[in-house]
Design an enzyme around this catalytic site. Structure first.
Site, PDB file in Angstrom:
ATOM      1  N   ASP A  30      34.623  42.579  -4.389  1.00  0.00           N
ATOM      2  CA  ASP A  30      35.869  43.229  -3.678  1.00  0.00           C
ATOM      3  C   ASP A  30      35.074  44.804  -3.851  1.00  0.00           C
ATOM      4  OD1 ASP A  30      39.114  42.819  -3.610  1.00  0.00           O
ATOM      5  OD2 ASP A  30      38.496  45.036  -3.883  1.00  0.00           O
ATOM      6  N   ASN A  86      47.688  36.713  -3.470  1.00  0.00           N
ATOM      7  CA  ASN A  86      48.903  37.545  -3.168  1.00  0.00           C
ATOM      8  C   ASN A  86      49.434  37.096  -1.728  1.00  0.00           C
ATOM      9  OD1 ASN A  86      48.340  39.427  -5.225  1.00  0.00           O
ATOM     10  ND2 ASN A  86      47.084  40.681  -4.072  1.00  0.00           N
ATOM     11  N   HIS A  99      43.008  34.571   0.863  1.00  0.00           N
ATOM     12  CA  HIS A  99      41.980  34.806  -0.038  1.00  0.00           C
ATOM     13  C   HIS A  99      42.597  34.812  -1.470  1.00  0.00           C
ATOM     14  CE1 HIS A  99      43.555  38.701   1.106  1.00  0.00           C
ATOM     15  NE2 HIS A  99      43.239  39.076  -0.246  1.00  0.00           N
TER      16      HIS A  99
HETATM   17  P1  AMP Z   1      45.105  41.875  -0.802  1.00  0.00           P
HETATM   18  O1  AMP Z   1      45.748  43.042  -1.384  1.00  0.00           O
HETATM   19  O2  AMP Z   1      45.202  40.404  -1.871  1.00  0.00           O
HETATM   20  O3  AMP Z   1      45.257  41.628   0.478  1.00  0.00           O
HETATM   21  O4  AMP Z   1      43.516  41.987  -1.267  1.00  0.00           O
HETATM   22  C1  AMP Z   1      42.558  42.593  -0.299  1.00  0.00           C
HETATM   23  C2  AMP Z   1      41.366  42.977  -1.093  1.00  0.00           C
HETATM   24  O5  AMP Z   1      40.232  43.298  -0.122  1.00  0.00           O
HETATM   25  C3  AMP Z   1      41.526  44.114  -2.026  1.00  0.00           C
HETATM   26  O6  AMP Z   1      41.353  44.216  -3.383  1.00  0.00           O
HETATM   27  C4  AMP Z   1      40.525  45.163  -1.121  1.00  0.00           C
HETATM   28  O7  AMP Z   1      39.867  46.041  -2.227  1.00  0.00           O
HETATM   29  C5  AMP Z   1      39.802  44.422  -0.647  1.00  0.00           C
HETATM   30  N1  AMP Z   1      38.745  44.541   0.383  1.00  0.00           N
HETATM   31  C6  AMP Z   1      39.103  45.436   1.573  1.00  0.00           C
HETATM   32  N2  AMP Z   1      38.092  45.670   2.460  1.00  0.00           N
HETATM   33  C7  AMP Z   1      37.095  45.284   1.855  1.00  0.00           C
HETATM   34  C8  AMP Z   1      35.690  45.130   2.330  1.00  0.00           C
HETATM   35  N3  AMP Z   1      35.307  45.796   3.377  1.00  0.00           N
HETATM   36  N4  AMP Z   1      34.867  44.408   1.183  1.00  0.00           N
HETATM   37  C9  AMP Z   1      35.301  43.964   0.412  1.00  0.00           C
HETATM   38  N5  AMP Z   1      36.644  43.815  -0.096  1.00  0.00           N
HETATM   39  C10 AMP Z   1      37.244  44.392   0.594  1.00  0.00           C
END
Ligand code: AMP
Ligand code: ZN
Length: 114
Positions: A30, A86, A99
């Site tokens: 992440d 989530n 995810h």
């Molecule tokens: P959610 O809030 O459950 O949709 O989680 C999305 C997650 O994706 C968050 O924890 C972000 O920090 C992560 N995220 C967003 N963009 C990227 C990226 N380019 N690479 C890795 N993680 C990411």
């Protein structure tokens, strides 16, 4: 899906720090970790959220747990970790591609996800 960040990451159009990959999933770090270990288990198939999954996705939804277990072993946190999914905006979902978060704190302190 053309405009989906996680489709672009699983297609390798956008770089990520990959922990493991199998036929159906990519596991990567992440970008904004909320614990000392924080990775995302992301299916290569685009499904918007748990709310958008049906009977056709039952196998994939099972495999996501087994892939998380493999990632935990790879990361050396099989002694204990948390898995979180989530669902929807009010559930804290920011990326509309299903995810699972794998979180662990090697020091053992609690780190809230949101
Ligand atoms: P959610 O809030 O459950 O949709 O989680 C999305 C997650 O994706 C968050 O924890 C972000 O920090 C992560 N995220 C967003 N963009 C990227 C990226 N380019 N690479 C890795 N993680 C990411
Ligand atoms: Zn997608």
């Amino acid at each position: 899906m053309t405009n989906c960040l996680f489709c672009k990451i699983t297609n390798k159009e956008i770089e990520s720090e990959v922990i493991l990959e199998n036929d159906d999933f990519l596991v990567f770090k992440d970008i904004h970790p909320k614990a000392s270990v924080h990775v995302l288990i992301v299916p290569k198939k685009h499904i918007e959220s748990v709310d958008h999954a049906g009977k056709d996705e039952v196998a994939l939804l099972g495999e996501i747990f087994l892939t998380a277990k493999e990632a935990a072993k790879e990361l050396g946190v099989s002694g204990g970790y948390r898995l979180q999914v989530n669902v929807g905006r009010d559930g804290g979902q920011e990326i509309d591609h299903i995810h699972m978060h794998l979180l662990a704190d090697k020091k053992g302190e609690e780190v809230p996800l949101k």
